[in-house]
Enzyme design. Structure first.
Site, PDB file in Angstrom:
ATOM      1  CG  ASP A 204      -2.025   0.745   1.528  1.00  0.00           C
ATOM      2  OD1 ASP A 204      -2.883   0.785   0.329  1.00  0.00           O
ATOM      3  OD2 ASP A 204      -2.139   2.387   2.156  1.00  0.00           O
ATOM      4  CD  GLU A 258      16.320 -14.364   4.650  1.00  0.00           C
ATOM      5  OE1 GLU A 258      14.691 -14.755   5.768  1.00  0.00           O
ATOM      6  OE2 GLU A 258      16.150 -13.065   4.763  1.00  0.00           O
TER       7      GLU A 258
HETATM    8  C1  BGC Z   1      -5.427   2.434  -0.620  1.00  0.00           C
HETATM    9  C2  BGC Z   1      -6.663   3.249   0.132  1.00  0.00           C
HETATM   10  C3  BGC Z   1      -6.484   3.735   1.071  1.00  0.00           C
HETATM   11  C4  BGC Z   1      -5.183   4.428   1.275  1.00  0.00           C
HETATM   12  C5  BGC Z   1      -4.631   5.091   2.470  1.00  0.00           C
HETATM   13  C6  BGC Z   1      -4.599   3.205  -0.671  1.00  0.00           C
HETATM   14  O1  BGC Z   1      -3.493   2.831  -1.643  1.00  0.00           O
HETATM   15  O2  BGC Z   1      -5.361   1.370  -1.744  1.00  0.00           O
HETATM   16  O3  BGC Z   1      -7.271   2.228  -0.461  1.00  0.00           O
HETATM   17  O4  BGC Z   1      -7.297   4.353   1.860  1.00  0.00           O
HETATM   18  O5  BGC Z   1      -3.834   3.553   0.650  1.00  0.00           O
HETATM   19  O6  BGC Z   1      -4.093   3.798   3.123  1.00  0.00           O
END
Ligand code: BGC
Ligand code: MG
Length: 521
Positions: A204, A258
């Site tokens: 993310d 790993e």
């Molecule tokens: C996720 C979102 C989220 C944001 C904050 C994004 O990349 O896909 O859904 O709200 O990151 O974590």
């Protein structure tokens, strides 16, 4: 694109946990719900499942605000349920990718709680980005940065002179990745899930972990949050895509290596150029990055061709594998984006066939195989934090729970008649999985056929493609398959060859908003 690791030509299906399948009738999707529906995904013909965050979380951003990275939120199940999901998926021949949220924690994470209880300048505060405010009484934020969800990216700590940075919601404090404790914690988190046998991670906000050290003002800032592109396209972005972030991924690469079985990670990195995006998949970094240029491309043959022509050489230059993404839980569904209604749905199928033609891997978002469109969610049901911060409708419309069967909500999403966390529309009965399974002309039948044919004719067809654009018809030739997609407004000639699959009626000519695969020898 070198190597034959599974992910290089995989079709990955994104499950948005809250909205896929609810096993216990509380109206919220959960891990046992996903496990019970894995045979559906195997039959659909995908190779892997990416599951959005199911960790302990107060759910201010539906799990992208993690309070404990190594436990499952009771809303979604238990660790044993996570293990059962992974092992059932493996039994069915499916890989599992879990979401990793390293840019920020929840404000309920033990680290942030400790930081708030500690004094300014303490080691507890040094895991996050606390700074002194500006102005006479420190009443102004430390810099001018804006949250992706709207409003300032800083929240003041009580009436002290300290503020904390959050590029997203105020309940999602950003970590300080210049602090080695942070890297050490995430190394442990990676190992925790790798030991539980997950095949990969979706990272993310991969481009956000490191900020320019000075935390200086952003120049030429836009004030409107009109697109979920996270400022990746802004000219000056001291909070995104800093060179130091790549060191984090070199460390993760070593950890993943790993483990046996080609474990992988895919970056969510909104960058200003495709070359900057490709930097995340250099041979000693992550394995893939989402191609958001594909999401942003309008319905147009030259536009699609241009993204393909830009993507392939940039990825090839680093030995990377391209990805093709049309929908996810942050953007409007592609059927809606291309105009909605019958036209939008026809174009969406055609764009999907185009994606599935190209070398590399494709990421599908739950419900696109049913031709779902975004739903107009009533204000009282909206939950996206950006709605609360800006008053803009936000991302709830693409997150409405899946319709499985039956003729009224909850359409088999959960047991009984309990209603899901966001209401489903009244007119989804013809779109349920059960209804579409009975109809050979359905979008679901089209996806199953397309994925089966892709395995047979395209998955191992190599990286070479030949593109032609003529009168808003894009033709892509790869291996023995030729795709033609008509983005124009008049019928076009059909490509020569034996028809494998068409996205709509195509007798004697290729109608507008239609694509076809033909086989040539
Ligand atoms: C996720 C979102 C989220 C944001 C904050 C994004 O990349 O896909 O859904 O709200 O990151 O974590
Ligand atoms: Mg549930």
């Amino acid at each position: 694109m070198s190597g034959r690791e599974w992910w290089r030509q995989a079709v990955v299906y994104q499950v948005y946990v809250r909205s896929f399948a609810d096993s216990d009738g509380d109206g919220v999707g959960d891990l046992p719900g996903i496990t019970s529906r894995l045979p559906y995904l195997r039959d659909l013909g995908v190779d892997a499942v990416w599951v959005t965050p199911f960790y302990r979380s107060p759910q201010h951003d539906h799990g992208y605000d993690v309070a404990d990275y190594t436990d499952v939120d009771p809303l979604f199940g238990t660790l044993a349920d996570a293990d059962a999901l992974v092992s059932r998926a493996h039994d069915l021949g499916l890989k599992v990718i879990v979401d990793l949220v390293p840019n920020h924690t929840s404000h309920e994470h033990a680290w942030f709680q400790a930081a708030m209880a500690a004094r300014p300048g303490s080691p507890e505060r040094a895991r996050y980005l606390f700074r002194t405010g500006r102005g006479a009484d420190a009443g102004e934020p430390p810099n001018n940065w804006l949250s992706v969800f709207g409003g300032p990216a800083w929240t003041r700590v009580g009436d002290t002179d300290q503020w904390h940075l959050h590029l997203f919601d105020s309940t999602q404090p950003d970590l300080d990745w210049r602090n080695p404790e942070v890297a050490a914690m995430f190394a442990d988190v990676l190992r925790f899930w790798l030991d539980r046998d997950v095949d990969g991670f979706r990272v993310d906000v991969a481009h956000g972990l490191l900020k320019e050290e000075s935390l200086r003002d952003q120049r030429g800032q836009r004030t409107e949050v009109d697109h979920f592109e996270m400022g990746g396209l802004a000219e000056d972005a001291p909070m995104w895509d800093q060179p130091e972030v790549h060191e984090v991924y070199r460390q993760w690469h070593r950890i993943l290596a790993e483990y046996a079985g080609d474990r992988m990670a895919v970056a969510e990195a909104w960058t200003s150029t495709v070359e900057a995006n490709a930097a995340y998949v250099r041979p000693d970094e992550l394995h893939q990055a989402f191609n958001f240029d594909w999401v942003l491309a309008p319905w147009s043959a030259p536009a699609f061709a241009e993204v393909i022509e830009r993507t392939l050489p940039a990825m090839a230059a680093v030995g990377g594998t391209p990805t093709w993404v049309l929908s996810n839980h942050d953007v409007q569904r592609h059927a809606t984006r291309y105009g909605g209604g019958a036209v939008g749905r026809a174009r969406a199928r055609a764009a999907t066939l185009l994606s599935l033609t190209l070398p590399g891997s494709a990421y599908l978002y739950q419900g696109e195989e049913l031709g779902l469109e975004d739903v107009e969610v009533a204000p009282e049901h909206r939950q996206d934090p950006s709605w609360f911060r800006t008053g803009q409708p936000g991302r709830d419309g693409c997150r409405v729970p899946m319709p499985w069967s039956g003729d009224r909500p909850p359409y088999g999403f959960g047991p009984g008649t309990g209603q899901p966390w966001i209401p489903q529309p009244d007119d989804w009965a013809p779109l349920t999985v059960a209804a579409q399974e009975a109809d050979p002309a359905s979008t679901l039948a089209f996806y199953r056929r397309a994925l089966a044919l892709r395995r047979e004719w395209l998955r191992d067809a190599g990286d070479d493609v030949t593109l032609t654009v003529l009168d808003d018809v894009l033709t892509v030739r790869r291996g023995q398959v030729t795709l033609a997609v008509n983005c124009g407004s008049r019928a076009a000639p059909l490509p020569a060859g034996e028809t494998l699959l068409a996205t709509g009626p195509a007798d004697g000519g290729l109608p507008p908003d239609t694509a076809i695969w033909v086989r040539t020898s």
